[in-house]
Each structure stands twice: as C-alpha cells, then as structure tokens.
Design an enzyme around this catalytic site. Structure first.
Site, PDB file in Angstrom:
ATOM      1  N   ASN A 160       0.793  -1.234   0.000  1.00 20.86           N
ATOM      2  CA  ASN A 160       0.000   0.000   0.000  1.00 20.86           C
ATOM      3  C   ASN A 160       0.821   1.277   0.000  1.00 20.86           C
ATOM      4  O   ASN A 160       0.294   2.360   0.249  1.00 20.86           O
ATOM      5  CB  ASN A 160      -0.954  -0.004   1.198  1.00 20.86           C
ATOM      6  CG  ASN A 160      -2.003  -1.097   1.083  1.00 20.86           C
ATOM      7  OD1 ASN A 160      -2.300  -1.556  -0.023  1.00 20.86           O
ATOM      8  ND2 ASN A 160      -2.540  -1.535   2.194  1.00 20.86           N
ATOM      9  N   ASN A 183      -4.925  -5.494   3.574  1.00 21.34           N
ATOM     10  CA  ASN A 183      -5.746  -4.707   4.491  1.00 21.34           C
ATOM     11  C   ASN A 183      -6.910  -3.972   3.836  1.00 21.34           C
ATOM     12  O   ASN A 183      -7.190  -2.830   4.183  1.00 21.34           O
ATOM     13  CB  ASN A 183      -4.876  -3.726   5.281  1.00 21.34           C
ATOM     14  CG  ASN A 183      -3.924  -4.468   6.199  1.00 21.34           C
ATOM     15  OD1 ASN A 183      -4.216  -5.593   6.583  1.00 21.34           O
ATOM     16  ND2 ASN A 183      -2.798  -3.866   6.507  1.00 21.34           N
ATOM     17  N   SER A 293       5.570  -7.531   8.323  1.00 24.27           N
ATOM     18  CA  SER A 293       4.514  -6.747   7.688  1.00 24.27           C
ATOM     19  C   SER A 293       3.531  -7.670   6.976  1.00 24.27           C
ATOM     20  O   SER A 293       3.866  -8.812   6.629  1.00 24.27           O
ATOM     21  CB  SER A 293       5.109  -5.779   6.676  1.00 24.27           C
ATOM     22  OG  SER A 293       5.559  -6.499   5.549  1.00 24.27           O
ATOM     23  N   GLY A 295       2.622  -7.251   4.042  1.00 29.79           N
ATOM     24  CA  GLY A 295       3.138  -7.425   2.691  1.00 29.79           C
ATOM     25  C   GLY A 295       4.033  -8.645   2.559  1.00 29.79           C
ATOM     26  O   GLY A 295       3.854  -9.466   1.658  1.00 29.79           O
ATOM     27  N   TRP A 315       7.548   0.025  -0.570  1.00 29.84           N
ATOM     28  CA  TRP A 315       8.558   1.086  -0.441  1.00 29.84           C
ATOM     29  C   TRP A 315       8.254   1.859   0.835  1.00 29.84           C
ATOM     30  O   TRP A 315       7.296   2.638   0.885  1.00 29.84           O
ATOM     31  CB  TRP A 315       8.514   2.023  -1.667  1.00 29.84           C
ATOM     32  CG  TRP A 315       9.416   3.218  -1.541  1.00 29.84           C
ATOM     33  CD1 TRP A 315       9.028   4.501  -1.237  1.00 29.84           C
ATOM     34  CD2 TRP A 315      10.833   3.265  -1.718  1.00 29.84           C
ATOM     35  NE1 TRP A 315      10.118   5.320  -1.193  1.00 29.84           N
ATOM     36  CE2 TRP A 315      11.244   4.604  -1.490  1.00 29.84           C
ATOM     37  CE3 TRP A 315      11.805   2.304  -2.030  1.00 29.84           C
ATOM     38  CZ2 TRP A 315      12.573   4.997  -1.562  1.00 29.84           C
ATOM     39  CZ3 TRP A 315      13.120   2.692  -2.110  1.00 29.84           C
ATOM     40  CH2 TRP A 315      13.495   4.032  -1.894  1.00 29.84           C
ATOM     41  N   HIS A 330       0.545   5.783   2.593  1.00 31.76           N
ATOM     42  CA  HIS A 330      -0.278   4.906   1.760  1.00 31.76           C
ATOM     43  C   HIS A 330      -0.704   5.626   0.479  1.00 31.76           C
ATOM     44  O   HIS A 330      -0.897   6.831   0.497  1.00 31.76           O
ATOM     45  CB  HIS A 330      -1.567   4.521   2.492  1.00 31.76           C
ATOM     46  CG  HIS A 330      -1.331   3.708   3.724  1.00 31.76           C
ATOM     47  ND1 HIS A 330      -1.854   4.069   4.950  1.00 31.76           N
ATOM     48  CD2 HIS A 330      -0.636   2.577   3.923  1.00 31.76           C
ATOM     49  CE1 HIS A 330      -1.486   3.167   5.855  1.00 31.76           C
ATOM     50  NE2 HIS A 330      -0.746   2.252   5.254  1.00 31.76           N
ATOM     51  N   HIS A 347       7.339  -2.893  13.474  1.00 35.95           N
ATOM     52  CA  HIS A 347       7.815  -3.437  12.211  1.00 35.95           C
ATOM     53  C   HIS A 347       9.255  -3.018  11.941  1.00 35.95           C
ATOM     54  O   HIS A 347       9.769  -2.099  12.555  1.00 35.95           O
ATOM     55  CB  HIS A 347       6.944  -2.944  11.058  1.00 35.95           C
ATOM     56  CG  HIS A 347       5.554  -3.484  11.099  1.00 35.95           C
ATOM     57  ND1 HIS A 347       5.265  -4.820  11.118  1.00 35.95           N
ATOM     58  CD2 HIS A 347       4.360  -2.858  11.128  1.00 35.95           C
ATOM     59  CE1 HIS A 347       3.960  -4.992  11.144  1.00 35.95           C
ATOM     60  NE2 HIS A 347       3.377  -3.822  11.156  1.00 35.95           N
TER      61      HIS A 347
END
Ligand SMILES: *[C@@H]1O[C@H](CO)[C@@H](O)[C@H](O)[C@H]1NC(C)=O
Ligand SMILES: *[C@@H]1O[C@H](CO)[C@@H](O)[C@H](O)[C@H]1NC(C)=O
Ligand SMILES: *[C@@H]1O[C@H](CO)[C@@H](O)[C@H](O)[C@H]1NC(C)=O
Length: 373
Positions: A160, A183, A293, A295, A315, A330, A347
């Site tokens: 995101n 999410n 995360s 991701g 990123w 985001h 994180h």
C-alpha cells in the site's frame, strides 16, 4: 490566596506556551533549511535526490539501508528494467519456506480442524488471552483450504505504499493471474495506479473499528456490506488470532457474516496461529522483527500458489526514489497526509525492503519501484 494561585497558574501556562511555540519555530526552521538545501544544489537530479534522501532517511530509519542506494540508483536509471526471473532461485526459496510452514494447509482453519468451545490464543499477545470458538464462528470456516491445489502463473502482490501514486501500474497489475492486496485497501478511485483486480485481500478485524464504527449504525453496516460486495469472488483473509485486541471486533465481524450468509459471495479464510512458523523462515534470512509486515506475509503465502511473483507498492520511505518528492505513507492517504514512522515500534520495514530488494537482484521476485510503461 486562590486568586493569586490562579494568576500564578496563568503565568506559568503562558510561559510554557511561549517555550513550546519557540521550540516548534526552531524545528520548523530546521525543516525548511533541510528541504531547501536538498533542492537547491545542482548535479544530476535523480541520482542526487535518491542518494541524498537515502542518507537522510538512513539517519532516521535504518543504517543498513545506505549500501543499497547505489545499486538502487543504477536500477532506476537503467530502464527498461534488466530484471530477469531466476526460476531455480525462486523454487529453491519455495522449498525453504515449505520446510517451515505448510502454506496450503495453514492458509485457513477449517471446520474439521476446530471444535466449538476450543480456546484460541493469539500469536502476538500474552497467553492469558483467549477466544472461544463459537458455533457461528465455526460455521464460517471453509471445509477445506481455499487454496488447496490452486496454482497460478504470475501473481501480483500489491503493498500500500504511497509510491504507487501516479505510477500508472494498474494495467500491469491487472495482467497478473492472481492479485493479492493488503488490508482491504481501496482500489476504486485509484484504478490507473493500482489496478482493478483483487483475488485476495487481508482483512484485519480492527478495520471495522477504524473505518466502519464497529458496524454500530445502519449506514456503517450498509457501507461495509457494499465494500465487501465489490470483492465478490475474492478471498478475504482474516487474521483474527494475531492480536487479542481483535477479539471483540472479530465477534462483530462473525455476526455480520452469519447474518449475510448467502448474500455475499466471498470466500472467507481465517488463519490460525501461523506466525511463529512464518517467522522461522524469515529468521533464516536475518529478518526477525517483532512483527512481520502484512506485505511480506502475503509474499510468503504467494510463494506456494504462484509460479512467479511481482511486487508493487513495497517502499517504506517518505520520498519517491525516482523524483525525490515527498510521499504519503499509503497511496490512498488524503493529499497532504505526511509519511509517518509509527510502524517503527513493531515493524522493520526498511530491513524487509532491503531483503526484498536483494531477492529482486537475485531474480527471485520482481520489485517494481518506477512508473509502469
Ligand atoms: C539462479 O539461481 C541459482 C540458485 O540460487 C544460481 O545457482 C544460478 O547461478 C542463478 N542463475 C543465474 C543466471 O543467475
Ligand atoms: C499447519 O499445518 C499442519 C499440517 O501440515 C498442522 O499440523 C498444523 O496444525 C497447522 N497449523 C496451523 C496454525 O494451522
Ligand atoms: C481474479 O479477480 C478478477 C476480478 O477482480 C476475476 O475476473 C478473475 O477471474 C480472478 N482470477 C482468479 C484466478 O480467481
């Protein structure tokens, strides 16, 4: 006496306010000094921005990031991308992941795998917290893993990050055979940059609390219903047993889905306590944050279902590596929303990024950081 005390209090308050405003004035000045100096120097702009801002980021984020910037600069300059898939390396990684976690089976709890009254614990919470499996909860579990025997050629895993804004990667993402999102991220007004297709998205139960007012009003319920409806055909992957703070909203969510059973053609998946095993794999790559995360967790799941994985929107820095411009956290944050580093408490996104970038270099996965053609 009381009056004197009141007056004294007022004076102290004013002095405190004065000091506070002085402090913020000084820090404002410091910001504008830093931002003007980064735009006023000459030199090759893109190289300079990325390099300088990386060093800038390094001070705040992760010292280990800095050796990466030269390679990153070359990569971004060297369009069209010279990335080449190394299937051998990808299969090798998949085998290593399988060594720690049986993804097809651990993707979701199943009806046969739990019993009513069973007490579940939470991966990231103290063992004293429990969630009792109810009849309703059990009725929402799939009979068997929704990804059992499912294989796709190219998958896109879409993070995101604000780097997607203006990327025009939507078409490329939609060309993937299976698109993972994180999410419950909105796509509707961002099609051009993030694509339309969603085959699976994670849904942290706390989203109900944050965006749907715990489904307390008819309007909240309608909103939520319509947004789930848009995802028909996709898998909603709900990590309800990661954090005990999800417990109450999970019950709200369960009630909602039981109530609307048959009206929403969406596949629900409810992973159990899988994080310890997932963490074990990434630990072998020297990645052991308090929490991985979403991701990288999606990447882990995708490795079992896909023959090739392309990553977008990964990123974790507040500036665009192509232009040096500021980015929101985001892609769907409102204009003017500043990048925040609140995630740092739990994180380690820069370390994750560094590892994914290394995998990109080895041809294991493709990490998109520039605009799509
Ligand atoms: C692909 O990866 C394998 C395993 O990591 C490695 O041995 C091989 O040299 C790589 N091939 C290329 C062309 O880089
Ligand atoms: C993961 O799958 C294995 C079987 O392959 C099973 O024994 C284990 O209980 C599963 N764990 C979770 C958390 O689903
Ligand atoms: C993925 O989702 C799109 C709609 O978003 C759908 O058209 C497509 O058939 C789905 N693909 C798979 C493999 O489920």
């Amino acid at each position: 006496m009381v009056r004197i005390a009141n007056a004294l209090g007022l004076v102290i308050l004013s002095v405190a306010l004065l000091i506070l405003s002085l402090i913020s004035y000084v820090s404002l000045r410091k910001d504008s000094f830093l931002s003007s100096s980064k735009y006023d120097m000459g030199g090759p702009r893109i190289m300079f921005h990325a390099g300088f801002r990386s060093q800038f980021a390094m001070n705040f984020l992760d010292p280990s990031f800095i050796p990466l910037t030269n390679a990153l600069n070359e990569e971004l300059q060297g369009k069209p991308s010279k990335w080449k898939f190394n299937r051998t390396a990808f299969y090798l990684q998949r085998k290593e992941i399988f060594h720690f976690i049986d993804i097809a089976n651990n993707f979701s709890l199943t009806k046969n795998g739990v019993r009513v009254g069973q007490l579940m614990h939470f991966d990231y919470s103290s063992n004293k917290y429990v969630f009792s499996i109810s009849n309703n909860f059990k009725s929402l579990l799939p009979d068997m893993s929704p990804i059992y025997n499912k294989h796709y050629n190219v998958c896109a895993v879409v993070g995101n990050s604000g780097i997607l804004t203006g990327s025009r990667c939507g078409n490329e993402i939609d060309q993937a055979d299976f698109v993972f999102r994180c999410n419950f991220a909105p796509t509707e007004v961002y099609y051009k940059d993030v694509g339309r297709k969603t085959n699976m998205t994670t849904f942290n139960p706390s989203i109900l609390e944050r965006y749907y007012n715990n489904l307390l009003t008819i309007q909240d319920r309608n909103n939520f219903f319509l947004n789930v409806k848009k995802l028909e055909g996709a898998i909603l992957w709900i990590p309800a047993f990661f954090l005990h703070t999800s417990a109450t909203v999970t019950r709200t969510l369960v009630d909602f889905f039981v109530e609307h059973k048959g009206q929403l053609k969406i596949e629900l998946a409810w992973p159990g306590n899988i994080m310890q095993d997932v963490n074990k794999y990434w630990k072998t790559k020297n990645l052991s944050p308090k929490r991985l995360s979403t991701g990288i967790l999606m990447y882990t799941l995708a490795s079992a279902m896909c023959e090739e994985i392309h990553l977008y929107g990964f990123w974790p820095f507040g500036w665009d590596p192509n232009t040096g411009k500021d980015l929101p956290y985001h892609y769907y944050d409102k204009k003017g929303t500043k990048f925040t580093t609140k995630w740092q408490e739990t994180h380690q996104l820069p370390s994750e990024f560094r590892l994914l970038y290394k995998m990109h270099g080895e041809g294991v996965t493709k990490l998109s950081l520039s605009h799509c053609a």
